[in-house]
Design a protein around this motif. Structure first.
Motif, PDB file in Angstrom:
ATOM      1  N   SER A   1       0.862  -1.184   0.000  1.00  0.00           N
ATOM      2  CA  SER A   1       0.000   0.000   0.000  1.00  0.00           C
ATOM      3  C   SER A   1       0.897   1.232   0.000  1.00  0.00           C
ATOM      4  CB  SER A   1      -0.908   0.025   1.228  1.00  0.00           C
ATOM      5  OG  SER A   1      -1.867  -1.015   1.188  1.00  0.00           O
ATOM      6  N   THR A   2       0.356   2.347  -0.458  1.00  0.00           N
ATOM      7  CA  THR A   2       1.162   3.570  -0.512  1.00  0.00           C
ATOM      8  C   THR A   2       0.961   4.409   0.741  1.00  0.00           C
ATOM      9  OG1 THR A   2      -0.578   4.800  -1.645  1.00  0.00           O
ATOM     10  CG2 THR A   2       0.999   3.620  -3.023  1.00  0.00           C
ATOM     11  N   PRO A   3       2.001   5.116   1.178  1.00  0.00           N
ATOM     12  CA  PRO A   3       1.866   5.963   2.373  1.00  0.00           C
ATOM     13  C   PRO A   3       1.310   7.346   2.085  1.00  0.00           C
ATOM     14  CG  PRO A   3       4.145   5.944   1.647  1.00  0.00           C
ATOM     15  CD  PRO A   3       3.396   5.017   0.717  1.00  0.00           C
ATOM     16  N   THR A   4       0.924   7.618   0.817  1.00  0.00           N
ATOM     17  CA  THR A   4       0.538   8.991   0.449  1.00  0.00           C
ATOM     18  C   THR A   4      -0.823   9.064  -0.241  1.00  0.00           C
ATOM     19  OG1 THR A   4       1.742   8.757  -1.650  1.00  0.00           O
ATOM     20  CG2 THR A   4       2.933   9.725   0.205  1.00  0.00           C
TER      21      THR A   4
ATOM     22  N   PHE B   1      -6.710 -15.520   6.031  1.00  0.00           N
ATOM     23  CA  PHE B   1      -5.293 -15.165   5.932  1.00  0.00           C
ATOM     24  C   PHE B   1      -5.045 -13.853   6.667  1.00  0.00           C
ATOM     25  CE2 PHE B   1      -7.260 -13.450   2.027  1.00  0.00           C
ATOM     26  CZ  PHE B   1      -6.800 -12.131   1.986  1.00  0.00           C
ATOM     27  N   ASN B   2      -3.828 -13.745   7.216  1.00  0.00           N
ATOM     28  CA  ASN B   2      -3.401 -12.515   7.861  1.00  0.00           C
ATOM     29  C   ASN B   2      -2.768 -11.586   6.827  1.00  0.00           C
ATOM     30  OD1 ASN B   2      -4.132 -13.419  10.488  1.00  0.00           O
ATOM     31  ND2 ASN B   2      -2.205 -14.559  10.629  1.00  0.00           N
ATOM     32  N   THR B   3      -2.688 -10.308   7.164  1.00  0.00           N
ATOM     33  CA  THR B   3      -2.088  -9.340   6.246  1.00  0.00           C
ATOM     34  C   THR B   3      -0.940  -8.605   6.930  1.00  0.00           C
ATOM     35  OG1 THR B   3      -3.780  -7.719   6.897  1.00  0.00           O
ATOM     36  CG2 THR B   3      -4.175  -8.983   4.880  1.00  0.00           C
ATOM     37  N   ASP B   4       0.158  -8.488   6.224  1.00  0.00           N
ATOM     38  CA  ASP B   4       1.309  -7.692   6.651  1.00  0.00           C
ATOM     39  C   ASP B   4       1.402  -6.534   5.668  1.00  0.00           C
ATOM     40  OD1 ASP B   4       3.719  -6.634   7.448  1.00  0.00           O
ATOM     41  OD2 ASP B   4       4.940  -8.265   6.638  1.00  0.00           O
ATOM     42  N   VAL B   5       0.854  -5.380   6.060  1.00  0.00           N
ATOM     43  CA  VAL B   5       0.762  -4.239   5.155  1.00  0.00           C
ATOM     44  C   VAL B   5       2.079  -3.471   5.156  1.00  0.00           C
ATOM     45  CG1 VAL B   5      -0.516  -2.155   4.576  1.00  0.00           C
ATOM     46  CG2 VAL B   5      -1.708  -4.102   5.596  1.00  0.00           C
ATOM     47  N   GLN B   6       2.640  -3.273   3.963  1.00  0.00           N
ATOM     48  CA  GLN B   6       3.942  -2.640   3.821  1.00  0.00           C
ATOM     49  C   GLN B   6       3.844  -1.406   2.925  1.00  0.00           C
ATOM     50  OE1 GLN B   6       6.695  -5.616   2.444  1.00  0.00           O
ATOM     51  NE2 GLN B   6       6.300  -6.987   4.175  1.00  0.00           N
TER      52      GLN B   6
END
Length: 252
Positions: free
Chosen positions: A32-35, A66-71
């Motif tokens: 995902s984007t931080p902006t 399922f689990n999510t690891d958002v980066q």
């Protein structure tokens, strides 16, 4: 990727993917984007990514086992990060265009919109579409689908890393207009961080589409994402999420 596919297959064969039954729930890396506020952005209070698309994929994961690891991934690097397996899913404000579909798969449509155009409040020229703006100096985010349509319409295009950077230069008069996803541009202006900026009244977007969740070609997780999205729409959880993030009505 090999191990994850086999984990999905084994879990399905044993009937373990259903609620609470899988002993080793897979964790998938989500880019995902931080902006991209309010769809995806960095919450500086918690130093974590949040937003509509982050909460959406997290809830879909809970429903689908399922689990999510958002980066945090820059927008222009999302597709390359997915195809090179650095991430497993894209959940961001990414329109599912034909060109992108050649590289990755997309879920069912999530939310539809077009571009928004921001100008200084003192600007009074009667702009209503790109056709009216030939020769205008305009800012647009790198990696988005708006760059070529703006150039084709005769605008002088400058690229930026984020919508916030575009809004700053509009407010300072460095560019005459700033373009981006309409809900993101609208949200940025509503925060009143960049004073003296407004959306062009009655602007008619030229690039319309729907954002969707991206996966690698042929990845079986796509079916689970679509099932989770459908269940959220059926029980109104999706509508509640749209309301929480103050998104306008989707353009279908």
């Amino acid at each position: 990727m090999f191990n994850r596919r086999h984990l999905w297959g084994a879990a399905a064969a044993l009937g373990l993917v259903s609620r609470g039954a899988i002993a080793q729930t897979p964790t998938l890396k989500v880019g995902s984007t931080p902006t991209g506020i309010p769809f995806t952005f960095l919450d500086t209070r918690t130093n974590t990514l949040t937003g509509f698309m982050v909460e959406l994929i997290t809830e879909i994961g809970k429903r689908q086992g399922f689990n999510t690891d958002v980066q945090a991934v820059p927008f222009a690097a999302l597709v390359a990060s997915l195809t090179s397996s650095r991430i497993d899913i894209i959940s961001a404000a990414m329109l599912a265009t034909p060109a992108r579909r050649e590289q990755i798969d997309f879920s069912d449509p999530v939310y539809g919109y077009g571009e928004g155009a921001a100008i200084r409040e003192s600007e009074s020229r009667p702009w209503r579409s790109l056709a009216d703006m030939r020769g205008v100096t305009a800012g647009v985010q790198v990696g988005t689908i708006y760059i070529e349509p703006l150039r084709a319409a005769g605008l002088e295009v400058r690229t930026y890393d984020s919508v916030a950077d575009i809004m700053r230069d509009v407010s300072l008069g460095r560019i005459q207009a700033g373009f981006g996803d309409a809900p993101i541009v609208s949200y940025q202006i509503a925060q009143n961080i960049f004073r003296g900026v407004k959306l062009i009244p009655d602007y008619r977007p030229s690039v319309l589409g729907s954002i969707a969740i991206g996966t690698r070609k042929g990845d079986p997780v796509l079916a689970r994402i679509n099932a989770g999205l459908a269940s959220m729409k059926a029980d109104r959880a999706f509508a509640a999420l749209v309301g929480k993030w103050n998104l306008p009505a989707s353009v279908d």
